[in-house]
Design a protein around this motif. Structure first.
Motif, PDB file in Angstrom:
ATOM      1  N   HIS A 119       8.779  14.433  12.267  1.00 51.75           N
ATOM      2  CA  HIS A 119       7.711  14.076  11.345  1.00 51.75           C
ATOM      3  C   HIS A 119       7.944  14.826  10.046  1.00 51.75           C
ATOM      4  CE1 HIS A 119       3.496  14.364   9.823  1.00 51.75           C
ATOM      5  NE2 HIS A 119       3.519  13.102  10.163  1.00 51.75           N
ATOM      6  N   CYS A 120       7.800  14.155   8.917  1.00 59.21           N
ATOM      7  CA  CYS A 120       7.977  14.809   7.630  1.00 59.21           C
ATOM      8  C   CYS A 120       6.927  14.266   6.668  1.00 59.21           C
ATOM      9  CB  CYS A 120       9.380  14.534   7.091  1.00 59.21           C
ATOM     10  SG  CYS A 120       9.715  15.246   5.466  1.00 59.21           S
ATOM     11  N   THR A 121       6.249  15.162   5.963  1.00 65.78           N
ATOM     12  CA  THR A 121       5.205  14.791   5.018  1.00 65.78           C
ATOM     13  C   THR A 121       5.484  15.447   3.672  1.00 65.78           C
ATOM     14  OG1 THR A 121       3.595  14.687   6.815  1.00 65.78           O
ATOM     15  CG2 THR A 121       2.716  14.825   4.588  1.00 65.78           C
ATOM     16  N   VAL A 122       5.357  14.660   2.611  1.00 65.54           N
ATOM     17  CA  VAL A 122       5.547  15.164   1.256  1.00 65.54           C
ATOM     18  C   VAL A 122       4.339  14.741   0.430  1.00 65.54           C
ATOM     19  CG1 VAL A 122       7.021  15.159  -0.791  1.00 65.54           C
ATOM     20  CG2 VAL A 122       8.049  14.871   1.465  1.00 65.54           C
ATOM     21  N   GLU A 123       3.681  15.704  -0.202  1.00 62.34           N
ATOM     22  CA  GLU A 123       2.561  15.409  -1.094  1.00 62.34           C
ATOM     23  C   GLU A 123       3.050  15.541  -2.527  1.00 62.34           C
ATOM     24  OE1 GLU A 123      -0.663  18.021  -0.107  1.00 62.34           O
ATOM     25  OE2 GLU A 123      -0.648  17.398   1.989  1.00 62.34           O
ATOM     26  N   LEU A 124       2.672  14.585  -3.380  1.00 60.38           N
ATOM     27  CA  LEU A 124       3.171  14.585  -4.743  1.00 60.38           C
ATOM     28  C   LEU A 124       2.314  13.736  -5.660  1.00 60.38           C
ATOM     29  CD1 LEU A 124       5.835  11.973  -5.370  1.00 60.38           C
ATOM     30  CD2 LEU A 124       5.053  12.309  -3.042  1.00 60.38           C
ATOM     31  N   GLN A 125       2.571  13.862  -6.954  1.00 61.38           N
ATOM     32  CA  GLN A 125       2.064  12.927  -7.933  1.00 61.38           C
ATOM     33  C   GLN A 125       3.148  11.887  -8.123  1.00 61.38           C
ATOM     34  OE1 GLN A 125       0.837  14.604 -11.681  1.00 61.38           O
ATOM     35  NE2 GLN A 125      -1.249  14.104 -11.101  1.00 61.38           N
ATOM     36  N   ALA A 126       2.793  10.613  -8.042  1.00 61.48           N
ATOM     37  CA  ALA A 126       3.779   9.534  -8.133  1.00 61.48           C
ATOM     38  C   ALA A 126       4.180   9.320  -9.588  1.00 61.48           C
ATOM     39  CB  ALA A 126       3.224   8.255  -7.526  1.00 61.48           C
ATOM     40  N   LEU A 179       7.119   1.677  -2.903  1.00 57.64           N
ATOM     41  CA  LEU A 179       5.732   2.089  -2.666  1.00 57.64           C
ATOM     42  C   LEU A 179       5.264   3.128  -3.687  1.00 57.64           C
ATOM     43  CD1 LEU A 179       5.576   2.251   1.239  1.00 57.64           C
ATOM     44  CD2 LEU A 179       4.829   0.407  -0.292  1.00 57.64           C
ATOM     45  N   LEU A 180       6.121   4.087  -4.011  1.00 56.51           N
ATOM     46  CA  LEU A 180       5.737   5.094  -5.003  1.00 56.51           C
ATOM     47  C   LEU A 180       5.626   4.492  -6.402  1.00 56.51           C
ATOM     48  CD1 LEU A 180       7.775   8.191  -3.795  1.00 56.51           C
ATOM     49  CD2 LEU A 180       5.305   7.808  -3.637  1.00 56.51           C
ATOM     50  N   THR A 181       6.451   3.521  -6.703  1.00 57.52           N
ATOM     51  CA  THR A 181       6.346   2.838  -7.992  1.00 57.52           C
ATOM     52  C   THR A 181       5.019   2.101  -8.088  1.00 57.52           C
ATOM     53  OG1 THR A 181       8.745   2.645  -8.157  1.00 57.52           O
ATOM     54  CG2 THR A 181       7.444   1.142  -9.513  1.00 57.52           C
ATOM     55  N   ASN A 182       4.603   1.481  -6.984  1.00 60.72           N
ATOM     56  CA  ASN A 182       3.291   0.814  -6.976  1.00 60.72           C
ATOM     57  C   ASN A 182       2.159   1.811  -7.228  1.00 60.72           C
ATOM     58  OD1 ASN A 182       4.394  -1.684  -6.563  1.00 60.72           O
ATOM     59  ND2 ASN A 182       3.848  -1.804  -4.395  1.00 60.72           N
ATOM     60  N   VAL A 183       2.240   2.981  -6.601  1.00 63.64           N
ATOM     61  CA  VAL A 183       1.213   4.000  -6.836  1.00 63.64           C
ATOM     62  C   VAL A 183       1.230   4.391  -8.311  1.00 63.64           C
ATOM     63  CG1 VAL A 183       0.467   6.368  -6.320  1.00 63.64           C
ATOM     64  CG2 VAL A 183       1.261   4.867  -4.466  1.00 63.64           C
ATOM     65  N   HIS A 184       2.412   4.635  -8.854  1.00 61.35           N
ATOM     66  CA  HIS A 184       2.524   5.040 -10.255  1.00 61.35           C
ATOM     67  C   HIS A 184       1.932   3.983 -11.194  1.00 61.35           C
ATOM     68  CE1 HIS A 184       4.041   6.596 -13.996  1.00 61.35           C
ATOM     69  NE2 HIS A 184       4.676   5.463 -14.214  1.00 61.35           N
ATOM     70  N   GLN A 185       2.219   2.715 -10.929  1.00 58.60           N
ATOM     71  CA  GLN A 185       1.783   1.648 -11.834  1.00 58.60           C
ATOM     72  C   GLN A 185       0.332   1.225 -11.634  1.00 58.60           C
ATOM     73  OE1 GLN A 185       4.693  -1.443 -11.233  1.00 58.60           O
ATOM     74  NE2 GLN A 185       6.129  -0.520 -12.673  1.00 58.60           N
ATOM     75  N   HIS A 186      -0.176   1.302 -10.413  1.00 59.02           N
ATOM     76  CA  HIS A 186      -1.462   0.668 -10.134  1.00 59.02           C
ATOM     77  C   HIS A 186      -2.582   1.588  -9.646  1.00 59.02           C
ATOM     78  CE1 HIS A 186       0.643  -3.104 -10.652  1.00 59.02           C
ATOM     79  NE2 HIS A 186       1.503  -2.764  -9.716  1.00 59.02           N
ATOM     80  N   ALA A 187      -2.269   2.717  -9.056  1.00 63.84           N
ATOM     81  CA  ALA A 187      -3.317   3.520  -8.400  1.00 63.84           C
ATOM     82  C   ALA A 187      -4.299   4.119  -9.401  1.00 63.84           C
ATOM     83  CB  ALA A 187      -2.691   4.626  -7.563  1.00 63.84           C
ATOM     84  N   GLN A 188      -5.562   4.065  -9.027  1.00 64.37           N
ATOM     85  CA  GLN A 188      -6.653   4.655  -9.799  1.00 64.37           C
ATOM     86  C   GLN A 188      -7.478   5.493  -8.825  1.00 64.37           C
ATOM     87  OE1 GLN A 188      -7.288   3.977 -13.153  1.00 64.37           O
ATOM     88  NE2 GLN A 188      -5.453   2.715 -13.256  1.00 64.37           N
ATOM     89  N   PRO A 189      -8.035   6.552  -9.055  1.00 62.54           N
ATOM     90  CA  PRO A 189      -8.192   7.231 -10.330  1.00 62.54           C
ATOM     91  C   PRO A 189      -7.058   8.205 -10.633  1.00 62.54           C
ATOM     92  CG  PRO A 189      -9.530   8.336  -8.692  1.00 62.54           C
ATOM     93  CD  PRO A 189      -8.858   7.176  -8.008  1.00 62.54           C
ATOM     94  N   ASP A 190      -6.202   8.506  -9.660  1.00 64.28           N
ATOM     95  CA  ASP A 190      -5.119   9.456  -9.906  1.00 64.28           C
ATOM     96  C   ASP A 190      -3.846   8.966  -9.246  1.00 64.28           C
ATOM     97  OD1 ASP A 190      -5.009  10.262  -7.140  1.00 64.28           O
ATOM     98  OD2 ASP A 190      -6.709  11.570  -7.484  1.00 64.28           O
ATOM     99  N   LYS A 191      -2.778   9.688  -9.467  1.00 65.41           N
ATOM    100  CA  LYS A 191      -1.463   9.322  -8.929  1.00 65.41           C
ATOM    101  C   LYS A 191      -1.057  10.200  -7.745  1.00 65.41           C
ATOM    102  CE  LYS A 191      -1.226   6.476 -12.361  1.00 65.41           C
ATOM    103  NZ  LYS A 191      -1.635   5.102 -12.161  1.00 65.41           N
ATOM    104  N   MET A 192      -1.988  10.988  -7.231  1.00 66.23           N
ATOM    105  CA  MET A 192      -1.676  11.832  -6.074  1.00 66.23           C
ATOM    106  C   MET A 192      -1.494  10.949  -4.840  1.00 66.23           C
ATOM    107  SD  MET A 192      -1.275  14.945  -6.889  1.00 66.23           S
ATOM    108  CE  MET A 192      -1.176  15.622  -5.241  1.00 66.23           C
ATOM    109  N   CYS A 193      -0.486  11.270  -4.041  1.00 66.51           N
ATOM    110  CA  CYS A 193      -0.244  10.500  -2.826  1.00 66.51           C
ATOM    111  C   CYS A 193       0.498  11.364  -1.812  1.00 66.51           C
ATOM    112  CB  CYS A 193       0.538   9.226  -3.136  1.00 66.51           C
ATOM    113  SG  CYS A 193       2.184   9.493  -3.797  1.00 66.51           S
ATOM    114  N   THR A 194       0.585  10.844  -0.617  1.00 64.63           N
ATOM    115  CA  THR A 194       1.295  11.514   0.468  1.00 64.63           C
ATOM    116  C   THR A 194       2.285  10.528   1.066  1.00 64.63           C
ATOM    117  OG1 THR A 194      -0.650  12.842   0.969  1.00 64.63           O
ATOM    118  CG2 THR A 194       1.041  12.713   2.669  1.00 64.63           C
TER     119      THR A 194
END
Length: 172
Positions: free
Chosen positions: A8-15, A50-65
């Motif tokens: 299992h591997c988890t990475v938290e970041l801003q996209a 998937l990360l590009t989608n978060v960067h382009q579309h996610a609101q209110p922030d770009k934080m993701c896991t």
């Protein structure tokens, strides 16, 4: 933060575009560590989309896991973001330069989907089947009596050696 229990591997970041390449390298390294090299290209492509989608579309922030998990014979790659809006596969024009991310994921994965998490956002995931375990190659046939001078007594002349070697063959 990276956690790496056995499978299992988890990475938290801003996209952000600068971080997407780093996550690709982390995913690739983790899959190499798990001896899943054949999955690297598809997993890296999918997580990039998937990360590009978060960067382009996610609101209110770009934080993701980003999470990868190996269970039995399936690798699951997922991205959780805080935007509750669900993505959809877009009908794109042949000349379009964007809008094909989910279609690419569908093409390279075994399955994919979206799991809404209410006000907490959503998880978009895809699975890849793991390759069967590598089987060992059969052992090379053993050749007995090989020497640097060949099987000929050192007293034979070169003409005898050439005639004998022309008739020889390698079995195996």
């Amino acid at each position: 933060m990276i956690s790496q229990p056995s499978r299992h591997c988890t990475v938290e970041l801003q996209a952000l575009p600068s971080r997407i390449g780093q996550v690709r390298r982390i995913i690739s390294a983790q899959l190499r560590y798990w001896h899943l090299d054949p999955l690297i290209d598809h997993a890296a492509l999918g997580v990039t989309e998937l990360l590009t989608n978060v960067h382009q579309h996610a609101q209110p922030d770009k934080m993701c896991t980003v999470e990868i998990e190996l269970l039995l014979d399936r690798l699951t790659v997922s991205v959780h973001d805080h935007d509750p809006r669900l993505p959809a596969v877009a009908e794109t024009d042949l000349c379009a330069t964007s809008g094909r991310g989910l279609a690419l994921i569908a093409a390279v994965s075994e399955s994919w989907g979206v799991r809404p998490q209410g006000d907490e956002g959503k998880v978009v995931w895809f699975t890849l089947p793991t390759p069967p375990p590598a089987t060992g190659l059969p052992p090379y046939p053993v050749v007995y009596g090989a020497t640097t001078d060949g099987p000929f007594p050192s007293g034979q002349d070169d003409q005898t050696r050439r005639r004998a070697s022309a008739r020889s063959a390698v079995a195996g």
